[in-house]
Design a protein around this motif. Sequence first.
Motif, mmCIF file in Angstrom:
data_model
loop_
_atom_site.group_PDB
_atom_site.id
_atom_site.type_symbol
_atom_site.label_atom_id
_atom_site.label_comp_id
_atom_site.label_asym_id
_atom_site.label_seq_id
_atom_site.Cartn_x
_atom_site.Cartn_y
_atom_site.Cartn_z
ATOM 1 N N SER A 198 21.944 23.357 -48.633
ATOM 2 C CA SER A 198 22.354 22.174 -49.390
ATOM 3 C C SER A 198 21.121 21.621 -50.083
ATOM 4 O O SER A 198 19.984 21.872 -49.650
ATOM 5 C CB SER A 198 22.982 21.114 -48.477
ATOM 6 O OG SER A 198 22.033 20.654 -47.525
ATOM 7 N N ASP A 208 19.690 18.137 -52.773
ATOM 8 C CA ASP A 208 19.946 16.913 -53.529
ATOM 9 C C ASP A 208 19.963 17.204 -55.025
ATOM 10 O O ASP A 208 20.742 16.614 -55.773
ATOM 11 C CB ASP A 208 18.867 15.865 -53.224
ATOM 12 C CG ASP A 208 18.832 15.475 -51.758
ATOM 13 O OD1 ASP A 208 19.893 15.086 -51.230
ATOM 14 O OD2 ASP A 208 17.771 15.583 -51.140
ATOM 15 N N LEU A 236 12.935 14.591 -52.158
ATOM 16 C CA LEU A 236 14.302 15.086 -52.098
ATOM 17 C C LEU A 236 14.295 16.600 -51.960
ATOM 18 O O LEU A 236 13.294 17.268 -52.237
ATOM 19 C CB LEU A 236 15.065 14.687 -53.374
ATOM 20 C CG LEU A 236 15.250 13.187 -53.626
ATOM 21 C CD1 LEU A 236 15.908 12.963 -54.983
ATOM 22 C CD2 LEU A 236 16.087 12.544 -52.522
ATOM 23 N N GLN A 237 15.424 17.152 -51.541
ATOM 24 C CA GLN A 237 15.577 18.597 -51.456
ATOM 25 C C GLN A 237 15.929 19.126 -52.853
ATOM 26 O O GLN A 237 16.979 18.799 -53.397
ATOM 27 C CB GLN A 237 16.697 18.958 -50.468
ATOM 28 C CG GLN A 237 16.362 18.620 -49.033
ATOM 29 C CD GLN A 237 15.674 19.769 -48.316
ATOM 30 O OE1 GLN A 237 14.973 20.568 -48.926
ATOM 31 N NE2 GLN A 237 15.880 19.869 -47.023
ATOM 32 N N PRO A 269 24.962 19.435 -54.648
ATOM 33 C CA PRO A 269 23.870 18.569 -55.119
ATOM 34 C C PRO A 269 24.406 17.280 -55.737
ATOM 35 O O PRO A 269 25.533 17.230 -56.243
ATOM 36 C CB PRO A 269 23.202 19.442 -56.189
ATOM 37 C CG PRO A 269 24.321 20.260 -56.740
ATOM 38 C CD PRO A 269 25.227 20.557 -55.569
ATOM 39 N N LYS A 270 23.586 16.243 -55.700
ATOM 40 C CA LYS A 270 23.921 15.001 -56.388
ATOM 41 C C LYS A 270 23.617 15.129 -57.883
ATOM 42 O O LYS A 270 24.237 14.454 -58.707
ATOM 43 C CB LYS A 270 23.129 13.843 -55.788
ATOM 44 C CG LYS A 270 23.450 13.567 -54.321
ATOM 45 C CD LYS A 270 22.568 12.455 -53.775
ATOM 46 C CE LYS A 270 22.859 12.205 -52.299
ATOM 47 N NZ LYS A 270 21.960 11.161 -51.740
ATOM 48 N N THR A 271 22.637 15.960 -58.201
ATOM 49 C CA THR A 271 22.204 16.120 -59.592
ATOM 50 C C THR A 271 21.923 17.589 -59.869
ATOM 51 O O THR A 271 21.343 18.282 -59.029
ATOM 52 C CB THR A 271 20.925 15.306 -59.862
ATOM 53 O OG1 THR A 271 21.147 13.938 -59.517
ATOM 54 C CG2 THR A 271 20.517 15.404 -61.324
#
Length: 295
Positions: free
Chosen positions: A110, A112, A142-143, A169-171
């Motif tokens: 996973s 970010d 962040l990852q 991911p968030k982005t």
Amino acid sequence: MKTDQAIPGAHTQDHVRTASKRKPHKRFPGWLAVLVLTICVCESVLQLASLASPQIRWSLLPPWRQQLAEEIARVTTPTNLPDPIFGYRGNPDHPRHDSRGFHNAEALTSADIVAIGDSHTYGALLGSEQAWPAQLARITSLQVYNMGFGGWGPVEYNRIMDEAIELNPKTIIIAIYMGNDVVDGYRAAYLRGVGTEFIDPSLEPAIANTQALFDLQEATTRLFRTDQKKTNATSTSNSYREKNEPTLLRRARRLVSEHCKLYSLARMIGYRFNGRHARTLAGTGDDDSDWAYAK
């Protein structure tokens, strides 16, 4: 009449007091033995870890050995493999790649942020920790997972999105390089047959007429081909070896640096602080350079 009587435990107490007053130099052999044992244990752990993990083994290699390994890997372990979806993608068995074939220290489950792009995102001539996605991870804590690969363009960016989304991911950052991404998109769809859904039928007559005049694939390749007789990497590699021509001390240091994993770990940590690792691999070798080169 007084008689001398032995006090129970007095001998033991005297022994303890004597031991506590023992001079430091008499303790030195014991401390030295502990230090040597600790070093041997740490070295053994690192040796086993490097045998078990290609990524650790690669990270602990001296830069000149990494350059040599890169040259050997190009022959014995190709950087990319044929792929029915992308045309080609990263080889997971290459020493610089993770298990998915991307330029990361490890394959995250996973992330970010996922970074998609071409060789600029991949980090050509740099270690995975020097590519901009890894630097972004350090800055933001962040990852960040690097899904860039050299030679890819908009067609491949579109197709890798499904794999990127699997990391939740968030982005997702798509790094477009206007220097050649448009050409790479054309070459993928029209010349390599990847991403045929992007072909515009109305342009096919014009493309066919142009193709009759000259080879479009050769023309687009020549457009972005560098014409340097001698690369910085070659000249720097030679100067680096010249500066390290063997003396007895340098030979001993080279022997230790190539075989002692603790020395390799200390060297790697030092390079991370001053950016020398990135400059050596990138072929600059300029001691006045700094992290700005990698950034």
